[in-house]
Structure formats: C-alpha cells, structure tokens
Design a protein around this motif. Structure first.
Motif, PDB file in Angstrom:
ATOM      1  N   GLY A  64       0.807  -1.284   0.013  1.00  0.00           N
ATOM      2  CA  GLY A  64      -0.055   0.023   0.083  1.00  0.00           C
ATOM      3  C   GLY A  64       0.936   1.336   0.008  1.00  0.00           C
ATOM      4  N   HIS A  65       0.378   2.442   0.506  1.00  0.00           N
ATOM      5  CA  HIS A  65       0.948   3.644   0.526  1.00  0.00           C
ATOM      6  C   HIS A  65       2.130   3.487   1.250  1.00  0.00           C
ATOM      7  N   ASP A  66       3.093   4.439   1.184  1.00  0.00           N
ATOM      8  CA  ASP A  66       4.422   4.654   1.724  1.00  0.00           C
ATOM      9  C   ASP A  66       4.042   5.339   3.339  1.00  0.00           C
ATOM     10  N   LEU A  67       4.007   4.647   4.388  1.00  0.00           N
ATOM     11  CA  LEU A  67       3.664   5.410   5.660  1.00  0.00           C
ATOM     12  C   LEU A  67       4.443   6.403   5.947  1.00  0.00           C
ATOM     13  N   LYS A  68       5.783   6.292   5.739  1.00  0.00           N
ATOM     14  CA  LYS A  68       6.676   7.395   6.033  1.00  0.00           C
ATOM     15  C   LYS A  68       6.367   8.759   5.222  1.00  0.00           C
ATOM     16  N   GLU A  69       5.976   8.393   4.009  1.00  0.00           N
ATOM     17  CA  GLU A  69       5.299   9.466   3.155  1.00  0.00           C
ATOM     18  C   GLU A  69       4.310   9.926   3.682  1.00  0.00           C
ATOM     19  N   VAL A  70       3.342   9.343   4.134  1.00  0.00           N
ATOM     20  CA  VAL A  70       2.066   9.895   4.569  1.00  0.00           C
ATOM     21  C   VAL A  70       2.356  10.607   6.090  1.00  0.00           C
ATOM     22  N   TYR A  71       3.355  10.073   6.768  1.00  0.00           N
ATOM     23  CA  TYR A  71       3.469  10.538   8.170  1.00  0.00           C
ATOM     24  C   TYR A  71       4.303  11.853   7.952  1.00  0.00           C
ATOM     25  N   GLU A  72       5.114  12.274   7.145  1.00  0.00           N
ATOM     26  CA  GLU A  72       6.097  13.302   6.570  1.00  0.00           C
ATOM     27  C   GLU A  72       5.330  14.332   6.117  1.00  0.00           C
ATOM     28  N   SER A  73       4.192  14.198   5.380  1.00  0.00           N
ATOM     29  CA  SER A  73       3.626  15.083   4.389  1.00  0.00           C
ATOM     30  C   SER A  73       2.489  16.026   5.076  1.00  0.00           C
ATOM     31  N   ASP A  74       2.485  17.261   4.995  1.00  0.00           N
ATOM     32  CA  ASP A  74       1.443  18.057   5.295  1.00  0.00           C
ATOM     33  C   ASP A  74      -0.061  17.867   4.803  1.00  0.00           C
ATOM     34  N   PRO A  75      -1.078  18.355   5.230  1.00  0.00           N
ATOM     35  CA  PRO A  75      -2.450  17.970   4.529  1.00  0.00           C
ATOM     36  C   PRO A  75      -2.254  18.152   3.003  1.00  0.00           C
ATOM     37  N   GLN A  76      -1.753  19.455   2.486  1.00  0.00           N
ATOM     38  CA  GLN A  76      -1.862  19.711   1.254  1.00  0.00           C
ATOM     39  C   GLN A  76      -0.969  18.476   0.292  1.00  0.00           C
ATOM     40  N   GLU A  77       0.203  18.108   0.810  1.00  0.00           N
ATOM     41  CA  GLU A  77       1.050  17.275  -0.031  1.00  0.00           C
ATOM     42  C   GLU A  77       0.267  15.734   0.174  1.00  0.00           C
ATOM     43  N   LEU A  78      -0.451  15.499   1.276  1.00  0.00           N
ATOM     44  CA  LEU A  78      -1.255  14.195   1.233  1.00  0.00           C
ATOM     45  C   LEU A  78      -2.293  14.330   0.334  1.00  0.00           C
ATOM     46  N   LEU A  79      -3.024  15.372   0.060  1.00  0.00           N
ATOM     47  CA  LEU A  79      -4.123  15.223  -0.871  1.00  0.00           C
ATOM     48  C   LEU A  79      -3.601  15.030  -2.119  1.00  0.00           C
ATOM     49  N   LYS A  80      -2.431  15.687  -2.494  1.00  0.00           N
ATOM     50  CA  LYS A  80      -1.743  15.489  -3.750  1.00  0.00           C
ATOM     51  C   LYS A  80      -1.592  13.886  -3.866  1.00  0.00           C
ATOM     52  N   LEU A  81      -0.979  13.213  -2.948  1.00  0.00           N
ATOM     53  CA  LEU A  81      -0.626  11.724  -3.044  1.00  0.00           C
ATOM     54  C   LEU A  81      -1.911  11.007  -3.343  1.00  0.00           C
ATOM     55  N   PHE A  82      -3.102  11.236  -2.473  1.00  0.00           N
ATOM     56  CA  PHE A  82      -4.363  10.596  -2.572  1.00  0.00           C
ATOM     57  C   PHE A  82      -4.989  10.977  -4.077  1.00  0.00           C
ATOM     58  N   GLN A  83      -4.805  12.142  -4.553  1.00  0.00           N
ATOM     59  CA  GLN A  83      -5.376  12.261  -5.968  1.00  0.00           C
ATOM     60  C   GLN A  83      -4.403  11.682  -6.774  1.00  0.00           C
ATOM     61  N   THR A  84      -3.120  11.528  -6.771  1.00  0.00           N
ATOM     62  CA  THR A  84      -2.337  10.838  -7.688  1.00  0.00           C
ATOM     63  C   THR A  84      -2.813   9.355  -7.853  1.00  0.00           C
ATOM     64  N   CYS A  85      -3.129   8.932  -6.520  1.00  0.00           N
ATOM     65  CA  CYS A  85      -3.630   7.455  -6.604  1.00  0.00           C
ATOM     66  C   CYS A  85      -4.880   7.199  -7.338  1.00  0.00           C
ATOM     67  N   TYR A  86      -5.626   8.281  -7.214  1.00  0.00           N
ATOM     68  CA  TYR A  86      -7.066   8.562  -8.117  1.00  0.00           C
ATOM     69  C   TYR A  86      -6.789   8.417  -9.382  1.00  0.00           C
TER      70      TYR A  86
END
Length: 257
Positions: A64-86
């Motif tokens: 699944g997603h890289d939890l280190k990336e999730v943990y270190e991302s601010d909300p804007q970056e997190l949204l970009k991650l999940f939108q990229t997955c979309y």
C-alpha cells in the motif's frame, strides 16, 4: 522510456508491468504512482498489447501507500498523494486493455485497492489481502471504494473494521480474485489468462470493457437499453463481421488489430 520504480516488457500481445520497490515492499509512493499512470496511458495510446498484467518484484505484491511519506506530508501534500492514486485507478479503468493483477505475498491497504481496481486478478494460494489501516488509526477509506465494489458489504466492512487478513481462498469465494493457484504456477496461470484474452478482437474487448463499467450502476432496464445500443454498433464493426463469418465458415477469425 526508462522508469525508476517500474519494469516493463511485452510478450506477444501482453504487457507486463512490475512494481520494482522490493526494499519498500512495493509501497505505492507518489513517484511510483505517477510512473504507473504514465506507463498505463502510454500503453493505452500505443496499442501494442491487448492485455496488461501488474505484479510486484520481491516477496510481496504491495503493502500500500508509503507510511513514511504519509507521516511526513502536510495535508496539502497528502491530498496530492491520494489524488495521484485516484488518477492511477482511473487510468486502469479507462484504458481499453483489460488489466490483470498477479498477486503474491500480501496486498494490503492501497495494494489491496489496486487489486480490486484491476479488471481481473489471479493470486497464489498463500497470498493475503487486507485493509489494516484501522490498526494504526487510519481507516482505509480509499481502498474501501473498490473493495466494496468487489466483495459484499458485510465482508468489506469486516475487513475494514478488523484490519484482519483475508486468505486467497476467501478472496476467491468473495469475488476479489478470479483464480487461485499454487505459488509456482502463478506467473504461468496469469500469462495464460492474459494470452487467452489477447487472442480476441482488441476493439471488441475495448468496447466491452467500457460498456461493462458504464452499465454496472444503472437501473436494470436502463442498462439493457444502453447495452442494446452498444451491441448494435459493435455488430457493424469489421471484427464482428469477420468473427461471425469465420464462425459460419468454420474457420479461425483474422482480427484487424
């Protein structure tokens, strides 16, 4: 084109994509997802292959997603991650070629989502599937979308609420995968399924894939009316005329692609 996190090869009319982050359990980082979307779009445009297989290098399919990336991302970056997955999931859905997940080891969270988003899936009998986000306070809301459209609601909620693994045999029983085989037969079984589909008319498969997902959430007779229009147009294509003619003449059809 070369990729940092993917391997790609073509065997006859089958494209084989390997997620290549074995040291990170093939975690779906934003960069890997961007590469995967790029490659899927290229395959869709070039039409060199009729079927695509997605698999993982190393011991597992994807954690699944890289939890280190999730943990270190601010909300804007997190949204970009999940939108990229979309965008990646949408590329799988909208490309004309069927996509088969070849699953070994484990497929958890967004890795399980990827399996569920593919058109078909073949798993080794020791594979495990799960949405364990609840165990770390992060409910698997995005994996829930495709998971709940593959398995029944009660089973989907059980997986989401408990975070426990589903075995390959249960995944077959509940509709998450199409076939379960011994680990040593996984690659060959997946390739055989892909080659069977690749041997049919690519244009007919493309029409059918698009129509299947268009009708699936319609009311029954709205869906039947839509499907009637689709099959009418499909019947006029060169490949359909050739296929019917070949059947009547008791010969093998010669597809246009």
């Amino acid at each position: 084109m070369t990729y940092q996190y993917l391997r790609y090869e073509e065997k006859e009319k089958v494209g084989l994509i390997s997620m290549n982050r074995p040291d990170k359990r093939n975690a779906l980082s934003r960069e890997l997802l961007q590469e995967l979307t790029n490659l899927l779009n290229r395959i869709a445009t070039e039409r060199n292959v009729n079927v695509v297989i997605i698999k993982g290098v190393g011991k597992i399919f994807s954690a699944g997603h890289d939890l280190k990336e999730v943990y270190e991302s601010d909300p804007q970056e997190l949204l970009k991650l999940f939108q990229t997955c979309y965008i990646t999931m949408r590329a799988i859905r909208e490309m004309p070629q069927p996509v088969i997940a070849q699953v070994h080891g484990i497929a958890t969270a967004a890795g399980c989502q990827l399996v569920a988003a593919c058109d078909l899936a073949v798993a080794s009998d020791d594979a495990l599937f799960g949405t364990p986000g609840v165990k770390i306070g992060l409910f698997c809301s995005t994996p829930a979308v495709f998971l709940s459209r593959n398995v029944g609601r009660k089973k989907a909620m059980e997986m989401l609420l408990t975070g426990e693994f589903m075995s390959a045999r249960d995944a077959l029983l509940h509709g998450l995968v199409n076939k379960v085989v011994p680990p040593g037969e996984l690659e060959q079984a997946t390739l055989e399924l892909a080659k069977t589909i690749a041997g049919y008319s690519a244009s007919a498969i493309a029409v059918g894939k698009r129509a299947f997902y268009q009708q699936i959430n319609m009311e029954d007779f709205q869906a039947l009316n839509y499907a009637s229009e689709v099959i009418t147009l499909n019947s006029t294509t060169r490949d359909a005329r050739e296929g019917i003619s070949a059947f009547l003449e008791k010969r093998k059809p010669k597809w246009s692609d």
